[in-house]
Design an enzyme around this catalytic site. Structure first.
Site, PDB file in Angstrom:
ATOM      1  N   GLU A  74      -9.431   0.617  36.947  1.00 57.79           N
ATOM      2  CA  GLU A  74      -8.915  -0.482  37.756  1.00 57.79           C
ATOM      3  C   GLU A  74      -9.237  -1.817  37.128  1.00 57.79           C
ATOM      4  O   GLU A  74     -10.337  -2.022  36.618  1.00 57.79           O
ATOM      5  CB  GLU A  74      -9.541  -0.404  39.160  1.00 57.79           C
ATOM      6  N   GLY A  75      -8.255  -2.688  37.096  1.00 56.25           N
ATOM      7  CA  GLY A  75      -8.475  -4.052  36.625  1.00 56.25           C
ATOM      8  C   GLY A  75      -7.877  -5.003  37.638  1.00 56.25           C
ATOM      9  O   GLY A  75      -7.504  -4.594  38.733  1.00 56.25           O
ATOM     10  N   SER A  76      -7.752  -6.273  37.283  1.00 52.70           N
ATOM     11  CA  SER A  76      -7.270  -7.216  38.282  1.00 52.70           C
ATOM     12  C   SER A  76      -5.752  -7.134  38.458  1.00 52.70           C
ATOM     13  O   SER A  76      -5.223  -7.550  39.471  1.00 52.70           O
ATOM     14  CB  SER A  76      -7.688  -8.629  37.907  1.00 52.70           C
ATOM     15  N   PHE A  77      -5.028  -6.582  37.462  1.00 55.15           N
ATOM     16  CA  PHE A  77      -3.565  -6.586  37.550  1.00 55.15           C
ATOM     17  C   PHE A  77      -2.939  -5.197  37.570  1.00 55.15           C
ATOM     18  O   PHE A  77      -1.775  -5.051  37.872  1.00 55.15           O
ATOM     19  CB  PHE A  77      -2.967  -7.371  36.387  1.00 55.15           C
ATOM     20  N   ALA A  78      -3.672  -4.200  37.157  1.00 56.15           N
ATOM     21  CA  ALA A  78      -3.107  -2.853  37.098  1.00 56.15           C
ATOM     22  C   ALA A  78      -4.184  -1.839  37.442  1.00 56.15           C
ATOM     23  O   ALA A  78      -5.374  -2.118  37.343  1.00 56.15           O
ATOM     24  CB  ALA A  78      -2.559  -2.577  35.705  1.00 56.15           C
ATOM     25  N   VAL A 101      -4.971   2.613  37.379  1.00 58.63           N
ATOM     26  CA  VAL A 101      -4.510   3.968  37.018  1.00 58.63           C
ATOM     27  C   VAL A 101      -5.073   4.929  38.054  1.00 58.63           C
ATOM     28  O   VAL A 101      -6.278   4.909  38.338  1.00 58.63           O
ATOM     29  CB  VAL A 101      -4.988   4.392  35.612  1.00 58.63           C
ATOM     30  N   LYS A 111       0.013   4.801  36.235  1.00 61.29           N
ATOM     31  CA  LYS A 111      -0.386   3.405  36.028  1.00 61.29           C
ATOM     32  C   LYS A 111       0.459   2.561  36.969  1.00 61.29           C
ATOM     33  O   LYS A 111       1.688   2.642  36.943  1.00 61.29           O
ATOM     34  CB  LYS A 111      -0.133   3.030  34.567  1.00 61.29           C
ATOM     35  N   ASP A 158      -3.907  -2.833  20.146  1.00 65.14           N
ATOM     36  CA  ASP A 158      -5.115  -2.963  20.961  1.00 65.14           C
ATOM     37  C   ASP A 158      -5.873  -1.635  20.993  1.00 65.14           C
ATOM     38  O   ASP A 158      -6.327  -1.207  22.050  1.00 65.14           O
ATOM     39  CB  ASP A 158      -4.714  -3.399  22.378  1.00 65.14           C
TER      40      ASP A 158
HETATM   41  N1  ADE Z   1      -7.759   7.089  32.640  1.00 67.60           N
HETATM   42  C1  ADE Z   1      -6.786   6.236  32.321  1.00 67.60           C
HETATM   43  N2  ADE Z   1      -5.672   6.900  32.014  1.00 67.60           N
HETATM   44  C2  ADE Z   1      -5.948   8.212  32.127  1.00 67.60           C
HETATM   45  C3  ADE Z   1      -5.213   9.410  31.921  1.00 67.60           C
HETATM   46  N3  ADE Z   1      -3.951   9.350  31.545  1.00 67.60           N
HETATM   47  N4  ADE Z   1      -5.818  10.578  32.111  1.00 67.60           N
HETATM   48  C4  ADE Z   1      -7.099  10.603  32.501  1.00 67.60           C
HETATM   49  N5  ADE Z   1      -7.845   9.526  32.711  1.00 67.60           N
HETATM   50  C5  ADE Z   1      -7.279   8.333  32.518  1.00 67.60           C
END
Ligand code: ADE
Length: 390
Positions: free
Chosen positions: A44-48, A50, A65, A159
């Site tokens: 987790e970040g400020s804009f996105a 997962v 995401k 990146d």
């Molecule tokens: N963390 C961020 N992306 C992931 C992914 N695709 N699978 C498992 N952990 C993650």
């Protein structure tokens, strides 16, 4: 004359709605996005964000995401992001995390990714310390394979860093976030350990100098830093003071630990060359003796069809497409398309509403038709629900 129409493709475009379903007997709610049920947050970040998710049709685990749609639109980066995500959807390499599909609601974009359940490679180092040379080489070979393949398709990572190196259940390396480099940095930064202006330990000197750079050699530099960290257990360039850190990176000022073999040192020295023009290239790395030891070429899965309709639906600037979910009286709008090849240069596209509100479908159809008016010839509608475009 009888016309033989050949069916070319058939797909369903669904406009996902996030809905919360109360689980029977538990106070928790389960959020659904299309056919996916969302679970824990993986990063987790400020804009996105997962999130872990389950595909309810297949039972398969995925990672989703979730990006704030407005932020992407505000950055006027839709075309670039669409192009890279489309390319990534077509990339199926064993060491590149797959993008399965892209969905959108009114406010969010959902990128459905392969779930790598072995966690981050660097957690392994954080827990057990540096790797033996052979093990580090194995991961480095997979990393170079992934990077080389994406470069051959015109996609640069820009990146590469530890958080983007995941492992699957077999311990196979999966590089994530390839193709997301077109996203603004704040949107990409989603891991728990990331900050909006993360430290540039893995970033090539020419990128830091901000004078324009070549994506290929910049990615090679980051792979070199990663290899160093795998074998050393610490960073080659690490300074609490950013100005000092920048200066050390610009000069490639680092020292090897005593346990590095001389052939690995020679290779790393050639990768961490501050001059991108004289830096070793991937074809040269592939020929290097240290690199080649125990090399196993990547094993590709047989190809299956991939559609880019979802990427088009999400990123083409159509009001209806992205608003269709909430307003429909009968739930979210869902449209099936079939393409028939009538003659080599004449295709018939049939659109059929498979769910949702008819009025909304007609609004969608009118909008689509006017957007395509220069390239399509429209026939009479066969009935209210099945307008055809030829
Ligand atoms: N963390 C961020 N992306 C992931 C992914 N695709 N699978 C498992 N952990 C993650």
């Amino acid at each position: 004359m009888q016309t033989q129409a050949r069916r070319m493709s058939s797909t369903a475009i669904t406009f996902p709605s996030s809905s919360s379903i109360a689980a029977v007997g538990t106070p928790a709610t389960r959020t659904r996005v299309g056919k996916y049920e969302l679970g824990n947050t993986l990063g987790e970040g400020s804009f996105a964000k997962v999130k872990y998710a389950t595909n309810l049709d297949s039972g398969e685990s995925v990672a989703i995401k979730i990006i704030d749609r407005d932020r992407i639109l505000r950055h006027k980066m839709v075309e670039g992001i669409k192009r890279e995500i489309s390319t990534m959807k077509l990339i199926k390499h064993p060491n590149v995390l797959r993008i399965f599909e892209v969905l959108a609601s009114k406010t969010k974009i959902y990128i459905v990714l392969e779930y790598a359940n072995g966690g981050e490679l660097f957690d392994k180092i954080a827990r057990h310390g540096r790797l033996k040379e052979d093990e580090a080489r194995g991961y480095f070979q997979q990393l170079i394979n992934a990077v080389d393949y994406c470069h051959s398709r015109g996609v640069y990572h820009r990146d590469l860093k530890p958080e983007n190196l995941l492992l699957d259940s077999f311990g196979i390396l999966k590089v994530s976030d390839f193709g997301l480099s077109a996203l603004p940095k704040q949107v990409r930064e989603d891991g728990l350990l990331h900050t909006a202006c993360g430290t540039p330990n893995y970033v090539a000197p020419e990128v830091l100098a901000d004078k324009g750079y070549n994506g290929t050699s910049a990615d090679v530099w980051s792979c070199g830093v990663i290899l160093f960290v795998l074998m050393a257990g610490y960073l080659p360039f690490d300074e609490p003071n950013l100005t000092v850190l920048y200066r050390r990176i610009q000069k490639a000022s680092f020292a090897f630990p005593s346990w590095f073999s001389s052939s690995s040192k020679k290779l790393i020295k050639r990768i961490l060359d501050p001059n991108p023009v004289t830096r070793i290239t991937i074809p040269e790395i592939l020929k290097n003796d240290w690199f080649k030891k125990g090399y196993k070429p990547p094993h590709f899965q047989p190809d299956e069809d991939v559609t880019l309709d979802d990427v088009d639906a999400v990123f083409n600037d159509s009001e209806i497409k992205l608003q269709g979910d909430q307003t429909g009286r009968k739930g979210r709008l869902s449209v099936a398309t079939e393409v028939f090849e009538v003659a080599p240069s004449l295709h018939m596209v049939q659109l059929r509403k498979t769910g949702g509100d008819t009025l909304e479908f007609h609004k969608f159809y009118k909008n689509l038709n006017s957007g395509l008016k220069d390239i399509v010839w429209t026939t009479e509608q066969s009935n209210n629900e099945e307008p055809k475009v030829a």
